[in-house]
Design an enzyme around this catalytic site. Structure first.
Site, mmCIF file in Angstrom:
data_model
loop_
_atom_site.group_PDB
_atom_site.id
_atom_site.type_symbol
_atom_site.label_atom_id
_atom_site.label_comp_id
_atom_site.label_asym_id
_atom_site.label_seq_id
_atom_site.Cartn_x
_atom_site.Cartn_y
_atom_site.Cartn_z
ATOM 1 N N CYS A 85 0.828 -1.209 0.000
ATOM 2 C CA CYS A 85 0.000 0.000 0.000
ATOM 3 C C CYS A 85 0.867 1.265 0.000
ATOM 4 O O CYS A 85 1.529 1.551 -0.983
ATOM 5 C CB CYS A 85 -0.970 -0.054 1.182
ATOM 6 S SG CYS A 85 -2.363 1.038 0.956
ATOM 7 N N HIS A 175 -3.565 -5.352 0.478
ATOM 8 C CA HIS A 175 -3.054 -5.879 1.753
ATOM 9 C C HIS A 175 -3.063 -7.416 1.763
ATOM 10 O O HIS A 175 -4.076 -8.026 2.126
ATOM 11 C CB HIS A 175 -3.896 -5.342 2.915
ATOM 12 C CG HIS A 175 -3.709 -3.885 3.117
ATOM 13 N ND1 HIS A 175 -2.673 -3.370 3.862
ATOM 14 C CD2 HIS A 175 -4.394 -2.816 2.638
ATOM 15 C CE1 HIS A 175 -2.724 -2.059 3.845
ATOM 16 N NE2 HIS A 175 -3.771 -1.689 3.105
ATOM 17 N N GLU A 177 -1.753 -9.274 3.833
ATOM 18 C CA GLU A 177 -1.722 -9.772 5.213
ATOM 19 C C GLU A 177 -3.118 -10.007 5.799
ATOM 20 O O GLU A 177 -3.256 -10.693 6.801
ATOM 21 C CB GLU A 177 -0.916 -8.813 6.111
ATOM 22 C CG GLU A 177 -1.535 -7.423 6.356
ATOM 23 C CD GLU A 177 -1.236 -6.402 5.253
ATOM 24 O OE1 GLU A 177 -0.946 -6.826 4.116
ATOM 25 O OE2 GLU A 177 -1.333 -5.199 5.523
ATOM 26 N N SER A 229 -1.478 -12.833 38.787
ATOM 27 C CA SER A 229 -2.915 -12.547 38.871
ATOM 28 C C SER A 229 -3.723 -13.796 38.552
ATOM 29 O O SER A 229 -4.919 -13.849 38.827
ATOM 30 C CB SER A 229 -3.278 -11.446 37.876
ATOM 31 O OG SER A 229 -3.201 -11.968 36.561
ATOM 32 N N GLY A 230 -3.079 -14.779 37.938
ATOM 33 C CA GLY A 230 -3.830 -15.965 37.504
ATOM 34 C C GLY A 230 -4.273 -15.827 36.057
ATOM 35 O O GLY A 230 -4.763 -16.769 35.450
ATOM 36 N N GLY A 231 -4.089 -14.640 35.481
ATOM 37 C CA GLY A 231 -4.403 -14.425 34.061
ATOM 38 C C GLY A 231 -3.326 -15.069 33.186
ATOM 39 O O GLY A 231 -2.296 -15.516 33.700
ATOM 40 N N SER A 235 0.667 -15.724 34.344
ATOM 41 C CA SER A 235 0.870 -17.152 34.586
ATOM 42 C C SER A 235 2.020 -17.681 33.742
ATOM 43 O O SER A 235 2.854 -18.448 34.219
ATOM 44 C CB SER A 235 -0.393 -17.955 34.242
ATOM 45 O OG SER A 235 -1.451 -17.547 35.052
#
Ligand code: XMP
Length: 519
Positions: A85, A175, A177, A229-231, A235
């Site tokens: 582009c 594009h 992609e 946090s456990g996220g 983790s």
């Protein structure tokens, strides 16, 4: 991560396209390392470190030279360059072609027609004369630069794909992609492997080994702390550090009392009991509740929670003594400032509080092992590190937790009601195999009571709002279109099982105009 540890790469020069990150991901998906640099910041490039360069699209006009702050000497480097582009127009103009504003702008799907065979388009057209591609441009190339050939065109644009194989310069007006471009990935593949001769150097296994080594080199025999946090991100960071430096790692997990049902138990079970990490569990639920008493303003809630979190984190980190490093789950998209390319500042919508908290006063050195990875790469790495699918595929959860899912005052009773409602919703999503199709889903409690009738009696209770969205990165989102009866079934279960809710509504707004969370 040390810079010179990294293998050769495809450098993506960003001119502010909304698709730049997608280009980087596509290259990595093909097994080759790629990095993005803002066009204003790439002053000097060492060609020996590169397989090739891709120039992104962008909102600028190539003929407005003064506005483009880019070192054009880079275009003369002896490495293959592909322009997409705006990048295509930049290459065209640099080599003597002409670029002007098009009479008919092309946005969305367009059909391109094959003119000649070329290296870049090998197998792209197959036996077809045409392909559907995704366009988004107002300028176009009207005169081909010397030595280049026109490979394909559209009705409105004569030089949609150009190439000069002798000097290895290639340009594509559309594009490749984005998934809307048919076989777009083939163009990238041809460029990366046939033209640039890239070697595959990017796999999850490779990442795991390199990252563990990098962490060991950085941390040495010193202590490192990590806010868990456990996220997904924290983790994966914790488990990576655990594999790299074992007991030198100390994780601090703060139970704010604003977590999902049984979340604190799951975190302790996984990280302390199963993975045998040094985990400091801090139950600060009462403290958070006290500080939030009578607070209704969303930004105030966020500030209070963020500040208290950092205070608690600092307190426990100091107790550990001689800590040298702080681990954070920073990801690659957090580091890329493609928005600033156009000079525009994104206005502040919400103050996000990331549990990675930054105790600046403690003067800790940062360790950010995921800083070159995208979210999907982090998930794959997590699996390689033996984290369970449950942790890895968990929907995102905001640092301020349930406090921002109950507009108005925060109270123990409301938190309890909300935890139960959310659990029913999420359990049903999992049961019906919908959970993994949704980017994020949750229940919220609206601060409004309405009248209902249950067993011939009048009720006067809260409204529960359900939200489920699809998204790529949380920046934009659409509501999830549930199969018939699903919401009705969840609504029945919530109302039948939870005292305090007598009405359930489903949020069908997208982002924008709404945000994903309510506050
Ligand atoms: P919004 O509501 O801004 O949310 O559309 C976009 C994504 O960010 C999450 N979110 C947060 N995550 N700390 C976080 O770590 C926060 O303070 C925070 N606020 C929102 C939100 O859940 C969604 O995934």
């Amino acid at each position: 991560m040390k810079k010179n540890n990294r293998a050769k790469k495809i450098l993506i020069i960003d001119f502010g396209s909304q698709y730049t990150q997608l280009i980087a991901r596509r290259v990595r998906e093909l097994g080759v390392f790629s990095e993005i640099s803002n066009h204003k910041q790439v002053k000097k490039v060492n060609a020996e470190e590169l397989f090739g360069i891709i120039l992104s699209g962008g909102p600028l006009n190539v003929y407005e030279d003064k506005k483009i702050n880019f070192n054009k000497k880079i275009l003369n480097l002896k490495v293959p360059i592909l322009g997409l582009c705006f990048g295509h127009q930049l290459i065209s103009r640099h080599y003597g072609g002409k670029v002007i504003t098009a009479k008919n702008r092309e946005f969305g799907l367009a059909t391109i027609k094959k003119k000649l065979n070329s290296k870049l388009t090998k197998k792209f057209f197959d036996n077809h004369k045409h392909r559907n591609v995704w366009m988004s441009h107002a300028d176009h190339v009207t005169k081909l630069p010397k030595g280049f050939k026109g490979v394909a065109s559209t009705k409105g644009s004569k030089f949609t794909i150009i190439e000069n194989d002798a000097i290895k310069r290639y340009g594509v007006q559309f594009h490749p992609e984005v998934t809307h471009t048919e076989k777009g990935i083939l163009l990238l593949k041809n460029f990366i492997f046939d033209i640039c001769k890239s070697k595959k150097n990017w796999s999850t296994d490779h990442q795991k080994k390199t990252l563990i080594k990098d962490v060991q080199n950085q941390v040495g025999d010193k202590k490192i702390i990590c806010a868990l946090s456990g996220g997904v991100d924290s983790s994966v960071v914790a488990q990576l550090l655990n594999k790299a430096v074992g007991k030198q790692l100390h994780c601090i997990f703060v139970n704010t009392g604003l977590l999902r049902l049984h979340e604190e138990k799951q975190v302790v079970n996984t990280f302390k009991k199963k993975l045998k990490m040094n985990l400091i569990y801090v139950n600060a639920a009462d403290e958070f509740l006290k500080k939030l008493k009578n607070i209704t303003e969303p930004e105030k809630k966020r500030k209070i929670i963020g500040n208290l979190f950092i205070k608690i984190f600092e307190h426990y980190a100091k107790k550990l003594k001689n800590v040298k490093f702080l681990a954070q789950g920073t990801l690659y998209p957090d580091l890329i400032e493609s928005k600033s390319v156009t000079g525009s500042q994104t206005s502040k919508i919400k103050s996000h509080h990331n549990v990675g908290g930054l105790p600046k006063k403690m003067k800790l050195e940062l360790c950010e092992p995921l800083r070159l990875l995208f979210k999907d790469e982090v998930r794959k790495l997590g699996i390689k590190l033996n984290l369970s699918k449950e942790i890895i595929s968990r929907h995102p959860f905001p640092g301020p937790g349930l406090a921002i899912r109950m507009p108005g005052k925060v109270s123990k009773d409301k938190i309890e009601i909300l935890k139960q409602a959310d659990n029913i919703f999420i359990s049903e999503l999992k049961k019906e195999k919908l959970y993994d199709k949704i980017w994020q889903a949750y229940a919220a409690l609206l601060p409004v009571k309405t009248v209902g009738v249950m067993g011939d009696n009048r009720t006067y209770e809260y409204i529960c709002l359900l939200r489920a969205i699809t998204s790529q990165d949380g920046m934009t989102a659409d509501f999830f279109d549930f199969p018939k009866n699903f919401i009705q079934n969840v609504s029945n279960k919530i109302i039948n099982n939870i005292r305090g809710i007598n009405r359930v509504v489903y949020d069908v707004t997208s982002k924008p105009p709404s945000t994903i969370e309510l506050e």
